[in-house]
Design a protein around this motif. Structure first.
Motif, PDB file in Angstrom:
ATOM      1  N   GLU A 186      32.232 -10.521  32.206  1.00 24.44           N
ATOM      2  CA  GLU A 186      32.004 -11.745  32.812  1.00 24.44           C
ATOM      3  C   GLU A 186      31.715 -11.848  34.459  1.00 24.44           C
ATOM      4  OE1 GLU A 186      34.417 -14.989  32.048  1.00 24.44           O
ATOM      5  OE2 GLU A 186      35.167 -14.307  30.036  1.00 24.44           O
ATOM      6  N   ILE A 187      31.917 -10.588  34.927  1.00 23.58           N
ATOM      7  CA  ILE A 187      31.754 -10.353  36.215  1.00 23.58           C
ATOM      8  C   ILE A 187      30.428  -9.756  36.307  1.00 23.58           C
ATOM      9  CG2 ILE A 187      32.269  -8.916  38.295  1.00 23.58           C
ATOM     10  CD1 ILE A 187      35.140  -8.843  37.183  1.00 23.58           C
ATOM     11  N   PRO A 188      29.661 -10.112  37.465  1.00 24.14           N
ATOM     12  CA  PRO A 188      28.363  -9.885  37.444  1.00 24.14           C
ATOM     13  C   PRO A 188      28.147  -8.263  37.711  1.00 24.14           C
ATOM     14  CG  PRO A 188      28.276 -11.807  38.885  1.00 24.14           C
ATOM     15  CD  PRO A 188      29.704 -11.348  38.231  1.00 24.14           C
ATOM     16  N   GLN A 189      26.931  -7.447  37.279  1.00 21.65           N
ATOM     17  CA  GLN A 189      26.799  -6.043  37.250  1.00 21.65           C
ATOM     18  C   GLN A 189      27.298  -5.643  38.754  1.00 21.65           C
ATOM     19  OE1 GLN A 189      24.395  -4.183  38.704  1.00 21.65           O
ATOM     20  NE2 GLN A 189      25.318  -2.393  38.024  1.00 21.65           N
ATOM     21  N   SER A 196      24.963  -4.909  52.998  1.00 21.46           N
ATOM     22  CA  SER A 196      25.705  -4.755  54.061  1.00 21.46           C
ATOM     23  C   SER A 196      27.289  -4.554  53.873  1.00 21.46           C
ATOM     24  CB  SER A 196      25.711  -6.277  55.249  1.00 21.46           C
ATOM     25  OG  SER A 196      26.392  -7.116  54.383  1.00 21.46           O
ATOM     26  N   SER A 197      27.869  -4.068  54.979  1.00 27.04           N
ATOM     27  CA  SER A 197      29.217  -3.802  54.606  1.00 27.04           C
ATOM     28  C   SER A 197      30.061  -5.115  54.178  1.00 27.04           C
ATOM     29  CB  SER A 197      30.121  -3.162  55.881  1.00 27.04           C
ATOM     30  OG  SER A 197      29.413  -2.144  55.994  1.00 27.04           O
ATOM     31  N   GLN A 198      29.634  -6.314  54.996  1.00 26.42           N
ATOM     32  CA  GLN A 198      30.409  -7.475  54.594  1.00 26.42           C
ATOM     33  C   GLN A 198      29.975  -8.196  53.236  1.00 26.42           C
ATOM     34  OE1 GLN A 198      32.522  -9.222  56.325  1.00 26.42           O
ATOM     35  NE2 GLN A 198      32.763 -10.338  54.629  1.00 26.42           N
ATOM     36  N   VAL A 199      28.671  -7.810  52.751  1.00 28.09           N
ATOM     37  CA  VAL A 199      28.523  -8.161  51.463  1.00 28.09           C
ATOM     38  C   VAL A 199      29.361  -7.207  50.281  1.00 28.09           C
ATOM     39  CG1 VAL A 199      26.809  -7.997  49.577  1.00 28.09           C
ATOM     40  CG2 VAL A 199      25.998  -9.167  51.870  1.00 28.09           C
ATOM     41  N   ALA A 200      29.618  -5.855  50.672  1.00 27.12           N
ATOM     42  CA  ALA A 200      30.274  -4.992  49.878  1.00 27.12           C
ATOM     43  C   ALA A 200      31.635  -5.569  49.775  1.00 27.12           C
ATOM     44  CB  ALA A 200      30.196  -3.648  50.137  1.00 27.12           C
ATOM     45  N   ARG A 201      32.260  -6.017  50.594  1.00 27.88           N
ATOM     46  CA  ARG A 201      33.579  -6.531  51.005  1.00 27.88           C
ATOM     47  C   ARG A 201      33.729  -7.939  50.107  1.00 27.88           C
ATOM     48  NH1 ARG A 201      37.406  -5.219  54.524  1.00 27.88           N
ATOM     49  NH2 ARG A 201      35.920  -4.305  55.867  1.00 27.88           N
ATOM     50  N   ASN A 202      32.695  -8.547  50.461  1.00 26.86           N
ATOM     51  CA  ASN A 202      32.626  -9.858  49.388  1.00 26.86           C
ATOM     52  C   ASN A 202      32.684  -9.653  47.916  1.00 26.86           C
ATOM     53  OD1 ASN A 202      32.720 -11.354  51.946  1.00 26.86           O
ATOM     54  ND2 ASN A 202      30.381 -11.780  51.921  1.00 26.86           N
ATOM     55  N   TYR A 203      31.599  -8.478  47.533  1.00 28.54           N
ATOM     56  CA  TYR A 203      31.594  -8.185  46.165  1.00 28.54           C
ATOM     57  C   TYR A 203      32.925  -7.724  45.595  1.00 28.54           C
ATOM     58  CZ  TYR A 203      26.528  -8.529  45.917  1.00 28.54           C
ATOM     59  OH  TYR A 203      25.173  -8.563  45.875  1.00 28.54           O
ATOM     60  N   VAL A 204      33.608  -6.979  46.313  1.00 31.57           N
ATOM     61  CA  VAL A 204      34.869  -6.539  45.688  1.00 31.57           C
ATOM     62  C   VAL A 204      36.151  -7.676  45.534  1.00 31.57           C
ATOM     63  CG1 VAL A 204      36.971  -4.937  46.386  1.00 31.57           C
ATOM     64  CG2 VAL A 204      34.484  -4.083  46.548  1.00 31.57           C
ATOM     65  N   SER A 205      35.975  -8.417  46.915  1.00 34.60           N
ATOM     66  CA  SER A 205      37.060  -9.498  46.741  1.00 34.60           C
ATOM     67  C   SER A 205      36.973 -10.550  45.686  1.00 34.60           C
ATOM     68  CB  SER A 205      36.858 -10.301  48.208  1.00 34.60           C
ATOM     69  OG  SER A 205      37.572 -11.352  48.352  1.00 34.60           O
ATOM     70  N   ASN A 221      19.034  -6.330  31.131  1.00 38.03           N
ATOM     71  CA  ASN A 221      20.207  -7.486  30.948  1.00 38.03           C
ATOM     72  C   ASN A 221      21.025  -7.174  29.977  1.00 38.03           C
ATOM     73  OD1 ASN A 221      19.167  -9.129  33.164  1.00 38.03           O
ATOM     74  ND2 ASN A 221      18.060 -10.402  31.635  1.00 38.03           N
ATOM     75  N   LYS A 222      20.718  -6.821  28.618  1.00 37.48           N
ATOM     76  CA  LYS A 222      21.497  -6.172  27.548  1.00 37.48           C
ATOM     77  C   LYS A 222      22.246  -4.989  28.219  1.00 37.48           C
ATOM     78  CE  LYS A 222      21.827  -4.592  22.702  1.00 37.48           C
ATOM     79  NZ  LYS A 222      23.068  -3.959  23.278  1.00 37.48           N
ATOM     80  N   ILE A 223      21.637  -4.251  28.714  1.00 32.65           N
ATOM     81  CA  ILE A 223      22.472  -2.955  29.333  1.00 32.65           C
ATOM     82  C   ILE A 223      23.639  -3.316  30.130  1.00 32.65           C
ATOM     83  CG2 ILE A 223      22.332  -0.830  30.748  1.00 32.65           C
ATOM     84  CD1 ILE A 223      19.503  -0.609  29.618  1.00 32.65           C
ATOM     85  N   TYR A 224      23.380  -4.323  30.999  1.00 24.88           N
ATOM     86  CA  TYR A 224      24.343  -4.799  31.979  1.00 24.88           C
ATOM     87  C   TYR A 224      25.331  -5.519  31.367  1.00 24.88           C
ATOM     88  CZ  TYR A 224      20.972  -3.482  35.508  1.00 24.88           C
ATOM     89  OH  TYR A 224      20.167  -2.637  36.428  1.00 24.88           O
ATOM     90  N   GLN A 225      25.007  -6.136  30.107  1.00 24.21           N
ATOM     91  CA  GLN A 225      26.256  -6.924  29.266  1.00 24.21           C
ATOM     92  C   GLN A 225      27.062  -6.172  28.462  1.00 24.21           C
ATOM     93  OE1 GLN A 225      26.872  -9.971  30.433  1.00 24.21           O
ATOM     94  NE2 GLN A 225      25.276  -9.731  32.165  1.00 24.21           N
ATOM     95  N   ASP A 226      26.481  -4.938  28.155  1.00 27.97           N
ATOM     96  CA  ASP A 226      27.177  -4.190  27.040  1.00 27.97           C
ATOM     97  C   ASP A 226      28.725  -3.849  27.810  1.00 27.97           C
ATOM     98  OD1 ASP A 226      25.200  -3.635  25.520  1.00 27.97           O
ATOM     99  OD2 ASP A 226      24.699  -1.655  26.434  1.00 27.97           O
ATOM    100  N   GLU A 227      29.372  -3.566  26.808  1.00 24.35           N
ATOM    101  CA  GLU A 227      31.048  -3.462  27.151  1.00 24.35           C
ATOM    102  C   GLU A 227      31.212  -2.485  28.113  1.00 24.35           C
ATOM    103  OE1 GLU A 227      34.912  -2.404  24.308  1.00 24.35           O
ATOM    104  OE2 GLU A 227      33.232  -3.161  23.393  1.00 24.35           O
TER     105      GLU A 227
END
Length: 184
Positions: free
Chosen positions: A135-138, A164-173, A98-104
């Motif tokens: 603040e955006i999830p990893q 899935s492709s839709q989840v990828a699209r949703n993540y970016v959006s 969690n610390k790694i993912y929260q690093d700058e």
């Protein structure tokens, strides 16, 4: 062997047949993008470099057993992501991960053009952008990075991230939406 290839498939086949020049070509063409991607995932310079080296060592050792690929770049990104996730799970506790993912968010993961643009905005906006990315999830940050800095399609992102492709699209959006909301 003299290296005269035109396509990814020809380069991959030359590599699979043991041509060290093909390995060098694949490594040279992809190292910078692989490093930036790895660093985005783990925020660790040494782990990023070591993982890329481990990936290419493995590929060279197993080259005669590897299947054909349509896109070397997609294959490398997918393989590197799996290797990094395995390494992170193996070497870090849940709290350390969690610390790694929260690093700058790393400055040097941005392109040179992006760095020039960032230099033109004041220090306050730079700090605000870094805070917003934190603040955006990893996983959303990872998808956004693949889309904006490597120009992968949603289908390619879905293959790399095993979603899935839709989840990828949703993540970016959603990542872009959150960035806009945080920065406005």
């Amino acid at each position: 062997m003299k290296l005269t290839v035109q396509t990814d498939q020809e380069l991959w086949n030359a590599f699979r047949q043991g041509n060290p020049e093909a390995l060098a070509e694949i490594f040279t063409m992809n190292y910078a993008a692989l490093y930036n991607f790895a660093f985005t995932i783990c925020h660790n310079d040494e782990l990023s470099k070591d993982s890329i080296q481990e990936l290419f060592t493995y590929l060279w050792e197993k080259r005669d057993k590897l299947a054909e690929v349509k896109s070397i770049r997609l294959y490398l990104f997918t393989s590197l992501q799996r290797l990094l996730i395995k390494e992170l799970k193996k070497s870090k506790s849940k709290e350390e991960k969690n610390k790694i993912y929260q690093d700058e968010f790393p400055d040097h993961a941005f392109s040179a053009q992006d760095l020039c643009i960032f230099e033109e905005i004041n220090e306050h906006l730079k700090q605000k952008l870094k805070s917003a990315l934190d603040e955006i999830p990893q996983r959303m940050r990872e998808a956004l990075y693949l889309k904006t800095y490597n120009n992968f399609s949603y289908k390619e992102i879905s293959q790399i991230m095993n979603i899935s492709s839709q989840v990828a699209r949703n993540y970016v959006s959603e990542a872009l939406h959150r960035l806009r909301k945080i920065l406005s």
